[in-house]
Scaffold this active site. Structure first.
Site, mmCIF file in Angstrom:
data_model
loop_
_atom_site.group_PDB
_atom_site.id
_atom_site.type_symbol
_atom_site.label_atom_id
_atom_site.label_comp_id
_atom_site.label_asym_id
_atom_site.label_seq_id
_atom_site.Cartn_x
_atom_site.Cartn_y
_atom_site.Cartn_z
ATOM 1 C CB SER A 51 -0.943 0.080 1.419
ATOM 2 O OG SER A 51 -0.905 1.169 1.508
ATOM 3 C CG ASP A 91 -5.254 2.089 0.959
ATOM 4 O OD1 ASP A 91 -6.237 1.888 0.502
ATOM 5 O OD2 ASP A 91 -3.935 2.544 1.060
ATOM 6 C CG ASP A 125 -6.536 -2.684 2.749
ATOM 7 O OD1 ASP A 125 -5.276 -2.933 3.484
ATOM 8 O OD2 ASP A 125 -6.637 -1.754 2.614
ATOM 9 C CG MET A 166 -11.203 -2.997 5.052
ATOM 10 S SD MET A 166 -10.340 -2.133 4.283
ATOM 11 C CE MET A 166 -9.250 -1.812 4.926
#
Ligand code: DX5
Ligand code: ZN
Length: 226
Positions: free
Chosen positions: A9, A36, A180, A138
């Site tokens: 990320s 993101d 994530d 998530m």
């Protein structure tokens, strides 16, 4: 054996030299760039838009996985597709009509996915399995890098794996299962064992000086779980 993908990320990268960071992390063995997008509305943080996606696009052939933490979603979809996104995922709470948003992403030539916060039920998937290419679970509440992995997410990963296997056994196709938030060398094997195939890691990779050795350590852990 599942095909494992590592998706750094960029949120934890050095934004003053993003092109170099993208090249370095892919050269270090990463498979996907996780991008993101936060809008200071759906989540309490503000990051980057299509302009930055377009700027990094020439720096890699690897897929760019755009994670939209925004509300509303639809108007940004064509902009990110044009900026070079390969995969676009969004949170069901951000969309007025998830079927339409998934369709819009595909019409724009990208793979589409739904993202589930720790408190968002997987039942959003019930009638759209035919339209998703990716399910993103998530394991932190979205908004910031560097948070701690929420263990309860593993149960959700197992349930998502069950849904994917059941659906693809009957209908074919491929649906990626991404996780994530708080993924690191010391928990990636456990996340893989729960059924994930795609691993986002921000601070765990960009927080270290030697990207190849972190990614190699992650792959060694993944090999153990396979
Ligand atoms: C969080 C973002 C993540 C974040 C992960 O809202 O969606 O992609 O960058 O960062 P780490 O790996 O540091 O938890
Ligand atoms: Zn993300």
């Amino acid at each position: 054996m599942r095909n494992f993908r590592i998706a750094p990320s960029l949120l934890s990268a050095d934004f003053a030299c993003l092109g170099q960071e993208v090249r370095d992390v892919i050269a270090a063995g990463a498979d996907i760039i996780h991008f993101d997008v936060m809008d200071n509305h759906y989540v309490p943080n503000l990051t980057v838009g299509p302009l930055v996606c377009e700027a990094i696009r020439p720096h890699t052939q690897a897929p760019i996985d755009v994670h939209l933490m925004v509300k509303p979603v639809d108007s940004l979809v064509p902009m990110f597709a044009k900026a070079g996104a390969d995969i676009i995922t969004f949170h069901p709470e951000g969309s007025e009509h998830i079927d339409r948003t998934l369709g819009l992403i595909k019409e724009n030539g990208c793979k589409a996915g739904l993202v589930f916060n720790p408190a968002t039920p997987l039942s959003w998937l019930d009638h759209v399995m035919d339209k998703v290419d990716m399910i993103l679970i998530m394991s932190v509440n979205p908004g910031f890098g560097g948070q701690k992995f929420i263990p309860h997410a593993l149960e959700k990963v197992r349930e998502a794996r069950r849904r994917i296997d059941e659906y693809t056994a009957g209908h074919g196709g491929e649906i990626w299962l991404e996780v994530d938030g708080g993924v690191k060398v010391d928990n990636i094997a456990e996340v893989a064992a729960a059924g994930a195939d795609t691993f986002v890691a921000g601070s765990a990779i960009f927080g270290q000086p030697d990207y190849p050795s972190v990614i190699a350590a992650m792959r060694a852990e993944l090999a153990k779980s396979a």
